[in-house]
Scaffold this active site. Structure first.
Site, PDB file in Angstrom:
ATOM      1  N   MET A  52       0.855  -1.202   0.000  1.00 58.93           N
ATOM      2  CA  MET A  52       0.000   0.000   0.000  1.00 58.93           C
ATOM      3  C   MET A  52       0.888   1.248   0.000  1.00 58.93           C
ATOM      4  SD  MET A  52      -2.960  -1.235   2.698  1.00 58.93           S
ATOM      5  CE  MET A  52      -1.839  -1.271   4.106  1.00 58.93           C
ATOM      6  N   ASP A  53       1.420   1.561  -1.162  1.00 58.27           N
ATOM      7  CA  ASP A  53       2.430   2.614  -1.274  1.00 58.27           C
ATOM      8  C   ASP A  53       1.823   3.896  -1.836  1.00 58.27           C
ATOM      9  OD1 ASP A  53       4.972   3.716  -1.099  1.00 58.27           O
ATOM     10  OD2 ASP A  53       5.539   3.077  -3.112  1.00 58.27           O
ATOM     11  N   GLY A  54       2.348   5.030  -1.376  1.00 53.06           N
ATOM     12  CA  GLY A  54       1.970   6.320  -1.945  1.00 53.06           C
ATOM     13  C   GLY A  54       1.160   7.214  -1.044  1.00 53.06           C
TER      14      GLY A  54
END
Length: 293
Positions: A52-54
């Site tokens: 779950m990047d960003g």
């Protein structure tokens, strides 16, 4: 078996039709559920994992503080989890907090710890999503590194869902794949030595295979099936020490997908094409088997 190529040709256009719907329409919630029901009628992956990047870049792009980005990321987790559950995906794993994340600023770490505490309990509140779909929640990682109040929340959340057996949500935190593999190998060695007599431990090497290590991985011990799809958001194309064993080249049926969308914006229009691609690969594999036979 002579009819298998024609059967495949009949099924294949369905993928293109669903892709066209996603590209051309902004569908209502009812239509979304209908689309997911159609997809669920085909082959469905049993285990999907997300990096779950960003969250932080999303917050900066919106002129928000970083903590708000993490809060929006939690809402995305609920949204994506519901999509997965409607598709009857048995196991969802998410990379929520890396062991190295403790090196971030104390302000951000404290904020993340309090967010983890509140959202763990919120996920398991009466009548919530996990109870509705019979989801067992597992926190996978070095839980002893958490502050005591987070450890209490983890224990409570896991206990509240322990009897749920329809599907699994693995929240990986504080987690690193190298730590998981190292811990699994150490566990294998201790087990092998404890099952050997004193003489053999001095003159022989314990028999430890890939399958032995696999069975001792934290995530596998929680009942997770083999990994089918790993998705990373935000456009970054690396695994960042997440499920390296599960997604290694020897696992030829595990698909890697890198989405340019920041995690808080990730939703059905990003995820369904990934499922379509996985289904297409399954149909191709089945077609090849039928055609060869």
């Amino acid at each position: 078996m002579a009819n298998s190529p024609s059967l495949f040709l009949l099924v294949s256009p369905l993928f293109h039709l669903l892709q066209w719907i996603l590209d051309k329409l902004r569908i209502t919630r009812f239509a979304q559920r209908l689309l997911l029901r159609v997809l669920a009628a085909g082959p469905i992956p049993q285990h999907v994992a997300f990096v779950m990047d960003g969250n932080r870049r999303y917050a900066r792009s919106k002129g928000k503080i970083i903590q708000e980005g993490h809060g929006e990321g939690y809402l995305a987790l609920r949204r994506v989890l519901e999509i997965c559950l409607r598709l009857n995906i048995q196991c969802v794993s998410v990379y929520a907090f890396a062991i190295d994340n403790f090196k971030r600023s104390s302000e951000e770490v404290d904020s993340l710890m309090h967010l983890a505490e509140s959202k763990l309990l919120e996920l398991c509140s009466h009548g919530n999503l996990l109870q509705e779909y019979g989801v067992r929640l597992n926190v996978v990682g070095r839980k002893e590194l958490f502050p005591e109040y987070v450890q209490i929340a983890v224990k409570k959340a896991e206990g509240l869902t322990r009897r749920n057996n329809r599907s699994i949500l693995n929240i990986c935190m504080p987690y690193s794949s190298r730590d998981e593999i190292t811990t699994a190998v150490e566990s294998c060695v201790r087990e092998a030595l404890s099952n050997s007599d004193e003489y053999f431990t001095c003159v022989s090497v314990p028999n430890i295979t890939e399958d032995t290590i696999d069975s001792h991985l934290m995530s596998v011990q929680q009942g997770s099936p083999p990994l089918d799809i790993l998705v990373r958001t935000s456009g970054v194309k690396r695994l960042s020490d997440y499920m390296l064993w599960q997604a290694s080249p020897c696992c030829e049926n595990t698909q890697l997908h890198f989405s340019s969308t920041y995690w808080p914006d990730f939703g059905i229009f990003d995820f369904v094409p990934i499922i379509l691609e996985w289904q297409r690969s399954v149909w191709f594999r089945r077609h090849d088997v039928l055609f060869r036979s």
